[in-house]
Design a protein around this motif. Structure first.
Motif, PDB file in Angstrom:
ATOM      1  N   THR A 494      87.298  13.120  34.943  1.00 19.28           N
ATOM      2  CA  THR A 494      85.912  13.510  34.622  1.00 19.28           C
ATOM      3  C   THR A 494      85.090  13.799  35.865  1.00 19.28           C
ATOM      4  OG1 THR A 494      85.925  12.322  32.528  1.00 19.28           O
ATOM      5  CG2 THR A 494      83.769  12.770  33.502  1.00 19.28           C
ATOM      6  N   GLU A 495      85.097  12.861  36.818  1.00 18.31           N
ATOM      7  CA  GLU A 495      84.239  13.019  37.998  1.00 18.31           C
ATOM      8  C   GLU A 495      84.621  14.265  38.797  1.00 18.31           C
ATOM      9  OE1 GLU A 495      82.536  10.338  41.689  1.00 18.31           O
ATOM     10  OE2 GLU A 495      83.390   9.375  39.923  1.00 18.31           O
ATOM     11  N   GLN A 496      85.950  14.442  38.998  1.00 17.35           N
ATOM     12  CA  GLN A 496      86.427  15.603  39.744  1.00 17.35           C
ATOM     13  C   GLN A 496      86.085  16.906  39.027  1.00 17.35           C
ATOM     14  OE1 GLN A 496      87.994  14.977  42.779  1.00 17.35           O
ATOM     15  NE2 GLN A 496      87.617  17.148  43.109  1.00 17.35           N
ATOM     16  N   LEU A 497      86.238  16.890  37.707  1.00 21.89           N
ATOM     17  CA  LEU A 497      85.942  18.079  36.904  1.00 21.89           C
ATOM     18  C   LEU A 497      84.470  18.478  37.071  1.00 21.89           C
ATOM     19  CD1 LEU A 497      86.541  20.169  34.588  1.00 21.89           C
ATOM     20  CD2 LEU A 497      85.949  18.353  32.974  1.00 21.89           C
ATOM     21  N   LEU A 498      83.553  17.517  36.867  1.00 17.56           N
ATOM     22  CA  LEU A 498      82.122  17.822  36.948  1.00 17.56           C
ATOM     23  C   LEU A 498      81.731  18.236  38.361  1.00 17.56           C
ATOM     24  CD1 LEU A 498      80.719  14.956  34.667  1.00 17.56           C
ATOM     25  CD2 LEU A 498      80.998  17.371  34.074  1.00 17.56           C
ATOM     26  N   ASN A 499      82.252  17.514  39.354  1.00 14.16           N
ATOM     27  CA  ASN A 499      81.960  17.867  40.754  1.00 14.16           C
ATOM     28  C   ASN A 499      82.386  19.293  41.063  1.00 14.16           C
ATOM     29  OD1 ASN A 499      80.715  15.624  41.709  1.00 14.16           O
ATOM     30  ND2 ASN A 499      82.581  14.603  42.406  1.00 14.16           N
ATOM     31  N   ASN A 500      83.631  19.608  40.704  1.00 10.35           N
ATOM     32  CA  ASN A 500      84.175  20.925  41.050  1.00 10.35           C
ATOM     33  C   ASN A 500      83.486  22.059  40.296  1.00 10.35           C
ATOM     34  OD1 ASN A 500      85.877  19.481  42.672  1.00 10.35           O
ATOM     35  ND2 ASN A 500      87.776  20.363  41.892  1.00 10.35           N
ATOM     36  N   LEU A 501      83.115  21.800  39.042  1.00 12.22           N
ATOM     37  CA  LEU A 501      82.404  22.838  38.271  1.00 12.22           C
ATOM     38  C   LEU A 501      81.049  23.145  38.910  1.00 12.22           C
ATOM     39  CD1 LEU A 501      83.175  21.819  34.564  1.00 12.22           C
ATOM     40  CD2 LEU A 501      83.761  24.003  35.625  1.00 12.22           C
ATOM     41  N   PHE A 502      80.300  22.115  39.254  1.00 10.56           N
ATOM     42  CA  PHE A 502      78.976  22.351  39.844  1.00 10.56           C
ATOM     43  C   PHE A 502      79.088  22.899  41.265  1.00 10.56           C
ATOM     44  CE2 PHE A 502      77.513  20.085  36.173  1.00 10.56           C
ATOM     45  CZ  PHE A 502      76.224  20.577  35.949  1.00 10.56           C
ATOM     46  N   LYS A 503      80.119  22.474  42.005  1.00  8.89           N
ATOM     47  CA  LYS A 503      80.337  23.047  43.349  1.00  8.89           C
ATOM     48  C   LYS A 503      80.715  24.529  43.236  1.00  8.89           C
ATOM     49  CE  LYS A 503      81.904  18.951  45.894  1.00  8.89           C
ATOM     50  NZ  LYS A 503      83.134  18.274  46.381  1.00  8.89           N
ATOM     51  N   ALA A 504      81.460  24.863  42.175  1.00  9.14           N
ATOM     52  CA  ALA A 504      81.890  26.262  42.002  1.00  9.14           C
ATOM     53  C   ALA A 504      80.687  27.186  41.835  1.00  9.14           C
ATOM     54  CB  ALA A 504      82.829  26.383  40.798  1.00  9.14           C
ATOM     55  N   GLY A 530      81.006  10.115  27.989  1.00  9.70           N
ATOM     56  CA  GLY A 530      81.632  10.054  29.316  1.00  9.70           C
ATOM     57  C   GLY A 530      80.792  10.705  30.409  1.00  9.70           C
ATOM     58  N   ILE A 531      79.797  11.531  30.016  1.00 11.81           N
ATOM     59  CA  ILE A 531      78.972  12.194  31.042  1.00 11.81           C
ATOM     60  C   ILE A 531      77.665  11.451  31.321  1.00 11.81           C
ATOM     61  CG2 ILE A 531      79.883  14.483  30.442  1.00 11.81           C
ATOM     62  CD1 ILE A 531      77.094  15.066  29.153  1.00 11.81           C
ATOM     63  N   VAL A 532      77.329  10.430  30.498  1.00 11.29           N
ATOM     64  CA  VAL A 532      76.000   9.803  30.585  1.00 11.29           C
ATOM     65  C   VAL A 532      75.688   9.314  31.990  1.00 11.29           C
ATOM     66  CG1 VAL A 532      74.585   7.855  29.798  1.00 11.29           C
ATOM     67  CG2 VAL A 532      75.849   9.233  28.137  1.00 11.29           C
ATOM     68  N   ARG A 533      76.634   8.685  32.638  1.00  7.40           N
ATOM     69  CA  ARG A 533      76.354   8.117  33.975  1.00  7.40           C
ATOM     70  C   ARG A 533      76.102   9.194  35.032  1.00  7.40           C
ATOM     71  NH1 ARG A 533      82.306   6.556  36.186  1.00  7.40           N
ATOM     72  NH2 ARG A 533      81.136   6.053  38.040  1.00  7.40           N
ATOM     73  N   TYR A 534      76.566  10.431  34.760  1.00 10.41           N
ATOM     74  CA  TYR A 534      76.381  11.511  35.746  1.00 10.41           C
ATOM     75  C   TYR A 534      75.119  12.345  35.479  1.00 10.41           C
ATOM     76  CZ  TYR A 534      81.322  10.386  36.366  1.00 10.41           C
ATOM     77  OH  TYR A 534      82.498   9.714  36.577  1.00 10.41           O
ATOM     78  N   ILE A 535      74.520  12.168  34.287  1.00 12.32           N
ATOM     79  CA  ILE A 535      73.399  13.038  33.883  1.00 12.32           C
ATOM     80  C   ILE A 535      72.200  12.967  34.834  1.00 12.32           C
ATOM     81  CG2 ILE A 535      71.627  13.354  32.083  1.00 12.32           C
ATOM     82  CD1 ILE A 535      74.233  14.811  31.499  1.00 12.32           C
ATOM     83  N   PRO A 536      71.780  11.786  35.317  1.00 14.21           N
ATOM     84  CA  PRO A 536      70.618  11.782  36.229  1.00 14.21           C
ATOM     85  C   PRO A 536      70.772  12.751  37.403  1.00 14.21           C
ATOM     86  CG  PRO A 536      71.160   9.546  35.569  1.00 14.21           C
ATOM     87  CD  PRO A 536      72.248  10.414  35.021  1.00 14.21           C
ATOM     88  N   THR A 537      71.986  12.897  37.921  1.00 18.55           N
ATOM     89  CA  THR A 537      72.223  13.851  39.012  1.00 18.55           C
ATOM     90  C   THR A 537      72.320  15.277  38.482  1.00 18.55           C
ATOM     91  OG1 THR A 537      73.532  12.132  40.076  1.00 18.55           O
ATOM     92  CG2 THR A 537      73.738  14.341  40.991  1.00 18.55           C
ATOM     93  N   LEU A 538      73.078  15.432  37.391  1.00 20.08           N
ATOM     94  CA  LEU A 538      73.360  16.786  36.893  1.00 20.08           C
ATOM     95  C   LEU A 538      72.123  17.461  36.314  1.00 20.08           C
ATOM     96  CD1 LEU A 538      76.833  16.211  35.138  1.00 20.08           C
ATOM     97  CD2 LEU A 538      76.366  16.937  37.486  1.00 20.08           C
ATOM     98  N   ILE A 539      71.227  16.696  35.672  1.00 20.06           N
ATOM     99  CA  ILE A 539      70.054  17.327  35.053  1.00 20.06           C
ATOM    100  C   ILE A 539      69.176  17.968  36.117  1.00 20.06           C
ATOM    101  CG2 ILE A 539      68.459  15.335  35.021  1.00 20.06           C
ATOM    102  CD1 ILE A 539      68.961  17.847  32.175  1.00 20.06           C
TER     103      ILE A 539
END
Length: 915
Positions: A494-504, A530-539
């Motif tokens: 999950t973490e790698q997927l979200l990181n790489n998508l936003f970096k892309a 599974g994404i809740v903990r990453y939302i504060p950064t991603l939003i």
């Protein structure tokens, strides 16, 4: 607007400003043109300008503006004003063909497109002389004019490739063929002869080949619907000429003439009545060796596009707009030949695939294009049936896809050097994407982390394909309709997927990459909590991206997926903790305010949908930030744009649901504005259902006393519309409304309001509308509302028992039992043609529904009534207790036997009796 020099000069100045990169100059100019385009003579001024202006930039700009104007406004939409006057329509059709043929190519193309848009609406009935006018120009001998005619005919007839078969379509094609087939065949023969005459004149050949390209496109379109009798006599001639053309070693054939000639062969070889032309083994081998294999090669133009024009390369390769490329045509020819000759064709190509892979193995650095061609050939051979959703759904059983994946694809996916052989890596990713339904799940799971790594590739094509492949894998369904790849299986990545998508999104050329944004949306949807903990950064990243793209929206799909991702972030996070809604509002409202203040038309409907989603999460109150906006939502200008209507209605419904009493107390002066919106909507056949959505929410959520003074006028407006334009859709909505009114205010109130408008009107409505039409009501909640409302009329309205309305009691009960037990009546009168919102022309009027902002179906009756049949039985029991003997007597004398039997069942289920 008069046709004078002053207006031409004004138009020139504003067109020039629309080309200015500065939004503060460009936007007002666009607004001005939008404000005057409804004036008579506006399109004629544009045509005058593109004909007479000395400035070529202005001429082209006028041509593009004219084409877009035609695209937005030519179609006449029922219930809406005609946006182009009849004199302007006549003048345009009388002059546009001449003007198009005498214009330079850049302008000719725009006018040709405009003719095809007009033709789609008006040809042949309203433009009968168009074809004759075009065919006559073949005699001119001027290939600039001939090519203009051919280009226009192509844009007009290419829709025949995609339309469903129908008698109307075939009659139109027959009309075209009667006029066009013979002159086109003669022109084809003459052009082939001219090619031989001018065989050494490169410039002449270029023009002639462009004509042959267009002729072959037209031939393909006119043959697509399989009306063989018009060309059958000449088919062998066409076949021989095209086959000979394709085996020429001529540099000039690097035009799309080749692809169209191959497409012609592909369309012919699929037809059973031309099968005999391909049965000879020598013919098959010649086509495979001399036509297909050479055109499967990755050409230098493909390589340039891959490296320097990746957006165009992706569009062609992934979205199927590569119809004019040699590779796509060769691929279609392979599939066409496999329809009748799968065994021999597979055998011929298997040898080629093996030799290509052997060449690659000798020297990968030099011979990588051999492997690329081999993969493309295998893909073409193996693909028998394909859908966007599932990839290849039917494969050639003679090709072992799993073995090819293990031996030749996995190595490129696993290659440690991310930026080596990007074309082969893109091929490998695409192979997984295309054959995802054919490969075992363990191989797909093996591919997932490798695809995530490819998101960081420098090559735009490669990281885009990786994003698209992941998005497609995440939509695949398993045996019980859950996702094939689960959130639990994705947890380690999950973490790698979200990181790489936003970096892309930060990689050069991909800042508004729609495939990456769609993959983000799909990842959120799959991973859920599974994404809740990453939302504060991603939003924060999503909001920043929204702010940037709102300055100049240019990628509609990217923007749509961006808003979908925002909706998912809100839904998933607030499901876990509703209190987090305020943090989303803090992040989004500043950007939303800017979008609304700057009137970013493309984004306004999205903003309203997201705001509805946020407001619906609140408990029963409306925050002050929303109340401040409320008066602005009623401004007529917002309701002029068709695309705003559904999201605005939903937003107003959310206001009413969360704070009807608040609006009644603190914004009572706005109630007439709210009803004004309702009045505007129900006057339109296209939007009347939206008016009823709003009205139903007003009835359900506003305090009764706040709308008492308006109720009679509401009913009068509805009756006026019934008298002027009674449609099935309106009647269905009307039935739901009057029954909801009955549920909310009682049956006596319903009867009284009808009869105060006009004596005995209640009986007329029951007799002419409710009893004969209630069977047409569709939707579980809608039927429940009608059932409960009619039950109240039957059992809680004294006038039904002891006035002239009594004769309607049994027929109304019969209609209610029919609503419960009979199939829905979905018949629509022949003279009704509803216009869906999605069908209204023009990009800016379209409404784009956000799937993840979807509203839950709301039941205004709720738990109070579980089963309406039981309610009917209980209510009839109560009524019969109040007036013993009356109900059984009415039932026995006039209710039909089948309905009576159903009613007995309801009474037994409710354990009650009639007395």
């Amino acid at each position: 607007m008069d046709l004078n020099d002053a207006n031409l000069q004004t138009l020139t100045e504003f067109l020039r400003k629309t080309l200015d990169p500065d939004p503060s100059v460009r936007r007002p100019a666009e607004k001005f043109l939008e404000s005057v385009e409804g004036n008579q003579n506006y399109p004629i001024l544009l045509l005058s300008l593109l004909e007479k202006s000395q400035d070529n930039v202005i001429r082209v700009c006028a041509a593009v503006t004219f084409k877009n104007y035609i695209k937005r406004n030519w179609r006449i939409v029922e219930d809406e004003p005609n946006k182009i006057s009849d004199p302007d329509r006549t003048t345009i059709k009388a002059n546009i063909v001449n003007l198009m043929l005498s214009s330079p190519e850049q302008i000719q193309k725009q006018l040709s497109d405009a003719i095809s848009i007009i033709g789609r609406e008006d040809f042949p009935q309203k433009w009968p002389d168009l074809l004759t006018e075009m065919v006559n120009r073949f005699q001119s001998g001027d290939f600039h004019i001939i090519n203009g005619v051919l280009r226009t005919a192509h844009s007009l007839f290419k829709r025949y490739r995609h339309e469903f078969k129908s008698n109307e379509l075939w009659m139109e094609i027959k009309l075209v063929l009667d006029t066009f087939a013979q002159p086109l065949t003669e022109l084809f023969k003459a052009t082939i002869e001219l090619c031989q005459t001018h065989a050494t004149d490169i410039n002449a050949l270029k023009v002639l080949f462009s004509s042959l390209t267009l002729i072959s496109k037209l031939f393909y379109s006119l043959n697509f619907q399989d009306l063989p009798e018009f060309f059958e006599d000449n088919m062998e001639t066409w076949m021989t000429n095209f086959h000979n053309l394709l085996t020429l070693d001529n540099k000039l054939l690097q035009t799309d003439l080749v692809s169209n000639a191959i497409q012609f062969l592909a369309s012919v070889c699929e037809r059973p009545h031309y099968k005999h032309l391909f049965e000879d083994q020598n013919t098959l081998t010649s086509i495979c060796e001399k036509v297909i294999v050479p055109n499967m090669e990755f050409r230098s133009a493909d390589e340039e596009a891959f490296e320097d024009n990746s957006e165009e390369y992706i569009r062609r390769d992934l979205e199927g707009s590569d119809i004019d490329t040699r590779r796509r045509a060769a691929c279609d020819l392979v599939r066409g030949l496999c329809k009748f000759f799968e065994g021999p064709v597979t055998a011929i190509f298997s040898g080629y695939v093996n030799s290509m892979l052997a060449e690659y193995a000798k020297n990968p650095g030099v011979n990588w294009k051999h492997k690329d061609a081999a993969i493309y050939l295998v893909t073409s051979l193996a693909s028998k049936a394909q859908t966007q959703k599932h990839g290849i759904t039917q494969a050639n059983e003679l090709v072992n896809l799993t073995e090819f994946f293990v031996n030749h694809i996995l190595t490129d996916l696993k290659s440690p050097n991310v930026n080596e052989f990007p074309v082969l890596k893109a091929d490998a990713i695409k192979y997984v994407m295309i054959f995802r339904s054919q490969l075992p799940k363990e191989q797909l799971l093996q591919a997932v982390p490798l695809l995530i790594a490819h998101l960081q590739a420098e090559s735009t094509v490669e990281h885009t394909y990786a994003a698209h492949a992941l998005e497609r894998l995440f939509t695949m369904r398993g045996p019980n309709n859950s996702t094939l790849i689960t959130a639990a299986e994705m947890a380690p990545f999950t973490e790698q997927l979200l990181n790489n998508l936003f970096k892309a999104l930060a990689l050069p050329g991909s800042s508004e990459n729609e495939y990456i944004m769609k993959a983000i949306m799909r990842s959120f949807s799959l991973l859920q909590e599974g994404i809740v903990r990453y939302i504060p950064t991603l939003i924060g990243q999503l909001t920043h991206k929204l702010l940037l793209v709102s300055k100049n929206p240019s990628k509609p799909h990217f923007n749509h997926y961006l808003f979908e991702s925002l909706c998912l972030s809100i839904r998933i996070t607030c499901k876990a903790d509703p209190n987090t809604v305020s943090s989303f509002e803090e992040a989004l409202f500043p950007v939303f305010t800017e979008i609304l203040q700057n009137d970013v038309q493309e984004f306004v409907p999205y903003v309203f949908q997201v705001m509805s989603l946020l407001l619906e999460i609140h408990s029963n109150s409306i925050p002050s930030s929303y109340m401040a906006l409320f008066p602005h939502l009623l401004q007529p200008v917002l309701w002029e744009r068709t695309g705003n209507i559904p999201p605005l209605v939903r937003l107003l419904q959310a206001y009413l649901e969360k704070g009807g009493p608040t609006i009644a107390s603190s914004a009572a002066d706005k109630i007439p504005g709210l009803l004004g919106v309702f009045q505007k909507l129900i006057a339109s056949k296209a939007n009347d259902h939206q008016g009823f959505y709003l009205l139903n929410s007003i009835i359900e959520h506003m305090p009764p006393e706040s709308i008492t003074q308006y109720r009679k006028q509401i009913f009068i407006l509805l009756f006026q519309r019934l008298q002027s334009s009674k449609t099935t859709k309106f009647i269905k909505s009307f039935l739901v409304f009057i029954n909801l009114y009955c549920v909310k205010y009682g049956a006596i109130a319903l009867q009284e309001i009808f009869d105060t408008i006009q004596p005995k009107m209640f009986g007329m409505v029951l007799e002419k509308i409710v009893i004969p039409e209630v069977q047409k009501v569709s939707g579980t909640v809608e039927k429940k509302i009608c059932a409960v409302g009619i039950t109240k009329v039957l059992t809680e309205c004294p006038a039904m028992m002891d006035t002239e309305y009594t004769k309607l009691w049994t027929p109304l009960l019969q209609a209610l039992i029919g609503l419960f037990e009979l199939p829905e009546d979905d018949s629509i009168p022949d003279d009704e043609h509803f216009i869906d919102i999605e069908d209204t022309p023009g990009y800016q009027t379209a409404f784009s529904q956000l799937a993840f902002a979807g509203k839950k179906e709301h039941d205004p009756i709720g738990e109070a009534v579980g089963n309406p049949k039981i309610l009917l039985a209980q209510s009839l029991h109560k009524l019969s207790t109040a007036c013993p003997g009356r109900v059984p007597s009415m039932l026995s004398t006039s209710l039909n036997a089948e309905a009576l039997q159903f009613l007995q069942g309801y009474l037994q289920a409710a354990t009650v009796q009639l007395v």
